[in-house]
Design a protein around this motif. Sequence first.
Motif, mmCIF file in Angstrom:
data_model
loop_
_atom_site.group_PDB
_atom_site.id
_atom_site.type_symbol
_atom_site.label_atom_id
_atom_site.label_comp_id
_atom_site.label_asym_id
_atom_site.label_seq_id
_atom_site.Cartn_x
_atom_site.Cartn_y
_atom_site.Cartn_z
ATOM 1 N N TYR A 182 9.270 30.206 42.341
ATOM 2 C CA TYR A 182 8.982 28.844 41.921
ATOM 3 C C TYR A 182 10.286 28.081 41.769
ATOM 4 O O TYR A 182 11.245 28.580 41.177
ATOM 5 C CB TYR A 182 8.265 28.836 40.567
ATOM 6 N N LEU A 183 10.311 26.859 42.295
ATOM 7 C CA LEU A 183 11.439 25.944 42.141
ATOM 8 C C LEU A 183 10.891 24.739 41.385
ATOM 9 O O LEU A 183 10.024 24.017 41.895
ATOM 10 C CB LEU A 183 12.000 25.553 43.508
ATOM 11 N N ILE A 184 11.378 24.548 40.175
ATOM 12 C CA ILE A 184 10.784 23.598 39.230
ATOM 13 C C ILE A 184 11.619 22.329 39.108
ATOM 14 O O ILE A 184 12.828 22.395 38.866
ATOM 15 C CB ILE A 184 10.691 24.236 37.818
ATOM 16 N N ASP A 185 10.977 21.188 39.234
ATOM 17 C CA ASP A 185 11.595 19.899 38.937
ATOM 18 C C ASP A 185 11.482 19.737 37.417
ATOM 19 O O ASP A 185 10.450 19.319 36.891
ATOM 20 C CB ASP A 185 10.841 18.798 39.684
ATOM 21 N N GLY A 186 12.523 20.143 36.716
ATOM 22 C CA GLY A 186 12.489 20.270 35.258
ATOM 23 C C GLY A 186 12.060 19.026 34.512
ATOM 24 O O GLY A 186 11.219 19.093 33.617
ATOM 25 N N ASN A 187 12.614 17.882 34.869
ATOM 26 C CA ASN A 187 12.273 16.670 34.145
ATOM 27 C C ASN A 187 10.809 16.292 34.344
ATOM 28 O O ASN A 187 10.177 15.771 33.436
ATOM 29 C CB ASN A 187 13.201 15.524 34.547
ATOM 30 N N ASN A 188 10.256 16.562 35.526
ATOM 31 C CA ASN A 188 8.834 16.287 35.765
ATOM 32 C C ASN A 188 7.960 17.121 34.844
ATOM 33 O O ASN A 188 6.983 16.619 34.292
ATOM 34 C CB ASN A 188 8.460 16.611 37.205
ATOM 35 N N VAL A 189 8.291 18.386 34.681
ATOM 36 C CA VAL A 189 7.472 19.262 33.831
ATOM 37 C C VAL A 189 7.677 18.907 32.363
ATOM 38 O O VAL A 189 6.714 18.879 31.587
ATOM 39 C CB VAL A 189 7.770 20.750 34.109
ATOM 40 N N MET A 190 8.906 18.597 31.966
ATOM 41 C CA MET A 190 9.145 18.187 30.573
ATOM 42 C C MET A 190 8.373 16.919 30.251
ATOM 43 O O MET A 190 7.877 16.759 29.135
ATOM 44 C CB MET A 190 10.638 17.958 30.318
ATOM 45 N N ALA A 191 8.261 16.008 31.222
ATOM 46 C CA ALA A 191 7.585 14.723 30.993
ATOM 47 C C ALA A 191 6.094 14.876 30.745
ATOM 48 O O ALA A 191 5.439 13.911 30.344
ATOM 49 C CB ALA A 191 7.832 13.794 32.180
ATOM 50 N N GLN A 192 5.563 16.071 30.924
ATOM 51 C CA GLN A 192 4.154 16.329 30.652
ATOM 52 C C GLN A 192 3.879 16.429 29.149
ATOM 53 O O GLN A 192 2.729 16.515 28.739
ATOM 54 C CB GLN A 192 3.687 17.615 31.347
ATOM 55 N N ARG A 193 4.931 16.434 28.354
ATOM 56 C CA ARG A 193 4.802 16.499 26.893
ATOM 57 C C ARG A 193 5.226 15.169 26.279
ATOM 58 O O ARG A 193 6.293 14.637 26.601
ATOM 59 C CB ARG A 193 5.705 17.604 26.326
ATOM 60 N N VAL A 194 4.435 14.662 25.383
ATOM 61 C CA VAL A 194 4.736 13.405 24.708
ATOM 62 C C VAL A 194 5.992 13.567 23.860
ATOM 63 O O VAL A 194 6.159 14.569 23.157
ATOM 64 C CB VAL A 194 3.537 12.980 23.814
#
Length: 158
Positions: free
Chosen positions: A3-15
């Motif tokens: 898995y190659l993760i776009d970190g900021n995209n996944v972090m942005a899933q949390r308020v």
Amino acid sequence: MSYLIDGNNVMAQRVGWHKDKPKARRGLMDELARFAQERRVRVAVVFDGAPEKHFADGASYKGVVRVFYAERGSNADERIKQMVERSRERRTLVVVTSDRALADYVRRCGARVVRSGEFRKKMEEAIAETSHQDADEPSTNGEFDEWMRYFGVAPDDE
């Protein structure tokens, strides 16, 4: 599978993640490490912005997550594109992003794409499974040995 993760995209899933970005990064890295261990997969994450003080570009986090950052004057999407282009395992590579342009590019390169929100749910399910199993099972000798290795104590040491 990797898995190659776009970190900021996944972090942005949390308020509220943007209120303390270093804390959000570390929290995501902890979750990714648990996911990687549970699913026995390789995980790399790319963040926008400057490298963390304790986690240089290319560093390994908990021995299971590789941490990368956008190059100076660029962004994480460009770094992910470069990494996908250099990958020898595009057919088994899963890129996690919600960026449409990046997702289209990655698909053209032959890698799979999972949207950030979908991945977060999958990751949380894997972590919940692990937490549930941990509550039911006593600590094993293997876990003790793992901690001893973590702190630099060899089995032969007294």
